[in-house]
Design an enzyme around this catalytic site. Sequence first.
Site, PDB file in Angstrom:
ATOM      1  N   GLU A 263       0.872  -1.168   0.000  1.00 57.58           N
ATOM      2  CA  GLU A 263       0.000   0.000   0.000  1.00 57.58           C
ATOM      3  C   GLU A 263       0.907   1.215   0.000  1.00 57.58           C
ATOM      4  O   GLU A 263       1.606   1.485   0.980  1.00 57.58           O
ATOM      5  CB  GLU A 263      -0.880  -0.030   1.247  1.00 57.58           C
ATOM      6  CG  GLU A 263      -2.085   0.853   1.107  1.00 57.58           C
ATOM      7  CD  GLU A 263      -2.352   1.567   2.382  1.00 57.58           C
ATOM      8  OE1 GLU A 263      -2.127   2.795   2.398  1.00 57.58           O
ATOM      9  OE2 GLU A 263      -2.765   0.919   3.338  1.00 57.58           O
ATOM     10  N   CYS A 302      -2.783   8.110   4.309  1.00 57.64           N
ATOM     11  CA  CYS A 302      -2.701   7.507   2.973  1.00 57.64           C
ATOM     12  C   CYS A 302      -3.956   7.799   2.162  1.00 57.64           C
ATOM     13  O   CYS A 302      -3.922   7.787   0.938  1.00 57.64           O
ATOM     14  CB  CYS A 302      -2.466   6.018   3.089  1.00 57.64           C
ATOM     15  SG  CYS A 302      -3.608   5.187   4.191  1.00 57.64           S
TER      16      CYS A 302
HETATM   17  P1  NDP Z   1       9.274   4.508   3.776  1.00 56.70           P
HETATM   18  O1  NDP Z   1       8.821   3.855   2.536  1.00 56.70           O
HETATM   19  O2  NDP Z   1      10.668   5.011   3.837  1.00 56.70           O
HETATM   20  O3  NDP Z   1       9.104   3.526   5.026  1.00 56.70           O
HETATM   21  C1  NDP Z   1       7.971   2.734   5.217  1.00 56.70           C
HETATM   22  C2  NDP Z   1       8.352   1.542   6.059  1.00 56.70           C
HETATM   23  O4  NDP Z   1       9.332   0.779   5.384  1.00 56.70           O
HETATM   24  C3  NDP Z   1       8.980   1.920   7.392  1.00 56.70           C
HETATM   25  O5  NDP Z   1       8.610   0.996   8.367  1.00 56.70           O
HETATM   26  C4  NDP Z   1      10.450   1.803   7.096  1.00 56.70           C
HETATM   27  O6  NDP Z   1      11.227   1.616   8.237  1.00 56.70           O
HETATM   28  C5  NDP Z   1      10.462   0.597   6.226  1.00 56.70           C
HETATM   29  N1  NDP Z   1      11.646   0.462   5.408  1.00 56.70           N
HETATM   30  C6  NDP Z   1      12.312   1.423   4.747  1.00 56.70           C
HETATM   31  N2  NDP Z   1      13.353   0.882   4.085  1.00 56.70           N
HETATM   32  C7  NDP Z   1      13.321  -0.453   4.326  1.00 56.70           C
HETATM   33  C8  NDP Z   1      14.148  -1.551   3.942  1.00 56.70           C
HETATM   34  N3  NDP Z   1      15.183  -1.394   3.148  1.00 56.70           N
HETATM   35  N4  NDP Z   1      13.830  -2.773   4.400  1.00 56.70           N
HETATM   36  C9  NDP Z   1      12.760  -2.966   5.192  1.00 56.70           C
HETATM   37  N5  NDP Z   1      11.977  -1.954   5.591  1.00 56.70           N
HETATM   38  C10 NDP Z   1      12.239  -0.718   5.166  1.00 56.70           C
HETATM   39  O7  NDP Z   1       8.247   5.601   4.063  1.00 56.70           O
HETATM   40  P2  NDP Z   1       8.238   6.679   5.221  1.00 56.70           P
HETATM   41  O8  NDP Z   1       7.503   6.100   6.364  1.00 56.70           O
HETATM   42  O9  NDP Z   1       9.578   7.256   5.523  1.00 56.70           O
HETATM   43  O10 NDP Z   1       7.416   7.770   4.476  1.00 56.70           O
HETATM   44  C11 NDP Z   1       7.965   8.315   3.301  1.00 56.70           C
HETATM   45  C12 NDP Z   1       6.855   8.636   2.341  1.00 56.70           C
HETATM   46  O11 NDP Z   1       6.028   7.492   2.131  1.00 56.70           O
HETATM   47  C13 NDP Z   1       5.913   9.673   2.822  1.00 56.70           C
HETATM   48  O12 NDP Z   1       6.422  10.940   2.624  1.00 56.70           O
HETATM   49  C14 NDP Z   1       4.714   9.373   1.967  1.00 56.70           C
HETATM   50  O13 NDP Z   1       4.871   9.955   0.716  1.00 56.70           O
HETATM   51  C15 NDP Z   1       4.712   7.888   1.845  1.00 56.70           C
HETATM   52  N6  NDP Z   1       3.813   7.243   2.758  1.00 56.70           N
HETATM   53  C16 NDP Z   1       2.683   6.722   2.264  1.00 56.70           C
HETATM   54  C17 NDP Z   1       1.794   6.117   3.089  1.00 56.70           C
HETATM   55  C18 NDP Z   1       0.588   5.498   2.555  1.00 56.70           C
HETATM   56  O14 NDP Z   1      -0.119   4.843   3.305  1.00 56.70           O
HETATM   57  N7  NDP Z   1       0.260   5.653   1.295  1.00 56.70           N
HETATM   58  C19 NDP Z   1       1.979   6.036   4.527  1.00 56.70           C
HETATM   59  C20 NDP Z   1       3.209   6.619   4.963  1.00 56.70           C
HETATM   60  C21 NDP Z   1       4.094   7.156   4.093  1.00 56.70           C
HETATM   61  P3  NDP Z   1      12.066   2.822   8.874  1.00 56.70           P
HETATM   62  O15 NDP Z   1      11.070   3.820   9.335  1.00 56.70           O
HETATM   63  O16 NDP Z   1      12.766   2.167  10.008  1.00 56.70           O
HETATM   64  O17 NDP Z   1      12.941   3.324   7.809  1.00 56.70           O
END
Ligand code: NDP
Length: 685
Positions: A263, A302
């Site tokens: 998602e 989201c």
């Molecule tokens: P990320 O995609 O960076 O992170 C989402 C999740 O993935 C976090 O738990 C993160 O952990 C984890 N993650 C990141 N890199 C890895 C990896 N290599 N291996 C395993 N897990 C990983 O999103 P953010 O939360 O930083 O948000 C960034 C952008 O994402 C926002 O600005 C927005 O645009 C979008 N977003 C969209 C959402 C939606 O529901 N559509 C919800 C939230 C964000 P960690 O935090 O430890 O890096």
Amino acid sequence: MNIMAKQPRRLESYVGGNWVAGAKEGVPLLDASTGVPVAFIDSSGIDFKQILAYGRDKGGPALRRMSFHERAAMLKALGPALLERKEEFYALSTATGATRADSWIDIEGGIGTLLSYASKGRRELPNARVLLDGDAEQLSKDQSFSAQHILSPLQGVAVHINAFNFPCWGMLEKVAPTLLAGVPAIVKPASQTAYLSELMVRRIIETGLLPEGALQLVCGSVGDLLDHVEGQDVVTFTGSAATGQRLKMYRAIIQNSVRFTMEADSLNAAVLGLDAAPGTEEFDLFVKEVTREMTVKAGQKCTAIRRVIAPRSYSEALIAALNDRLGKMAIGNPADETVRMGPLASLGQREEVRARIRDLATEAEIVGGDPDNPRVTSGDASAGAFLNPVLLYCDKPGSARAVHDVEAFGPVSTVMPYDTAEEAVDLARRGKGSLVASVFTNDPHFAEEVVLGLAPFHGRVMIGNRLSAKSSTGHGSPLPGLVHGGPGRAGGGEELGGIRGVKHYMQRTAVQGTPRLLSAVTGRWMDGADARVGSEHPFRKSLAELKVGDQLVTATRTVTLDDIEHFAHFTGDTFYAHMDEEAAKANPFFEGRVAHGYLIVSFAAGLFVDPAPGPVLANYGVDNLRFLTPVNPGDTLQVQLTCKEINPRINAEHGEVRWDCKVTNQLDAVVAQYDVLTMVAKTRE
Ligand code: NDP
């Protein structure tokens, strides 16, 4: 442990049945409003291969030993235990930048979702370990070979990688269907707000309600965990499209065909109807909804409305009305109760959103809100990640790209004008697939054209108007009973949707074989399987004595013309097929007057019922009733009633029994077929 101590804590992971801190001191996580450290996060030193094995070997078997109802009861007990501690969650949630209203969605919304799954599990699933999917398929004429689809829990682990914006709801909405399915979970919350998820998991574990290994938590990086996932595991991801796509390409995920539910970013649209001119109720509702979606969780949702699609001639009035509301929004530290919109989750996140606003501004002009100088009413503007709501206007959205492509994950929306309904649909679809769209209209034709145009590109479409205004759950609320997820850009995943969400953690298998053995496997009697006609009427048997396959073959009853006349006048159903010989003959299905279907069902009950008080407590319905052969005066009916499925309730003195009911005529043709549903006592006492 006193979680609320003012000193920043080192978060711990719950793995292998223990709370463990990372080997290093960890990265500080800062309060979104004050910039003060709340916690340190680190997961180094964890053996990720080992925790997958622990979930598979310890949690999985324990969960699978329980029935759906037992797992539902576990969730039902968990809900109140968490609600009792809710103030503790609210207090910590402030550090994420959430107001009380924002936290309500996250905390009580999350627990509510858990409870909703508990209730659906008890009402909609059997008290069994395997779920039947659809009816049996007969594969041979002599009933010696049939098939039944079944769903059984995957024997791996569900790894949930969550986003920062809903540390509680985002976790519980996935954990609830996972546990209900009988699959253990490993939760990896986004680091930024992991302290709240960690607190909730602590409280969950402390209840002792979950079997060991059913739930593990990793605070910090998941290291090489995804290198070790196997074919029975599931990975779900919520976050940015870039990260999601990277994770989806993991070798182990591709090689082992691991289910990957994503998602990701979603450029959700709200469409104002051509009929919803300024001054109408729909216009006002639209303004309220867009304002709410821009400011709840400071737009870090989201499902938030990113694209506001409005008739060109109303755009000016709409922008004025939105700016009026947004301009009055009290922004600041959510610890102050007068604050209506808190900061973004972090300063880094604010920088990210400002950069995305700059991208949008290449095609759209900012018509409300200064992205750089936050108008803060409470708190230290320089320390917190505060941002004004920013409204943009894109005059030529049909030829623009960024406004349909760039997700500014904050209080940011772009108004885009349209002239025809077709154009409105075209603009919404340029988001390339979104979680949700809403349409505000009171015009059925507009609703039909736009909703059907949007549906293939969205997981959910909400129609808003004056009639549903009071009861509507709103554009942005995913509900446990409704599908959450969207095609294309939104990730292509699907979550929730009631029991549909449980099935995402189960394997569907078509089991073929002889009905006798299929019945043994599934616990459901089917045509062709063994049946036992005993001396005792099956309605005399309690659940303790009744067995699947117990059968009654009744006496016979001949239907007369008088019966049909009597039934017609008694009930008032004097439809011509029962009353008028000539008209009935003219009907292509009949050769003359026929008995009412409900007369057949009533006579059948008269034939199979055992009248004296006994363990059968009530008849609560019939399923799948079909009338298959017309019954003419003079035909003789007989019933074969077979105990098809027994579903004892936990924590009750009764259970449900499903009976296969087949009504035949003197030629052995089936005239009616259905399932009779009864409540039966567990014992004769
Ligand atoms: P990320 O995609 O960076 O992170 C989402 C999740 O993935 C976090 O738990 C993160 O952990 C984890 N993650 C990141 N890199 C890895 C990896 N290599 N291996 C395993 N897990 C990983 O999103 P953010 O939360 O930083 O948000 C960034 C952008 O994402 C926002 O600005 C927005 O645009 C979008 N977003 C969209 C959402 C939606 O529901 N559509 C919800 C939230 C964000 P960690 O935090 O430890 O890096």
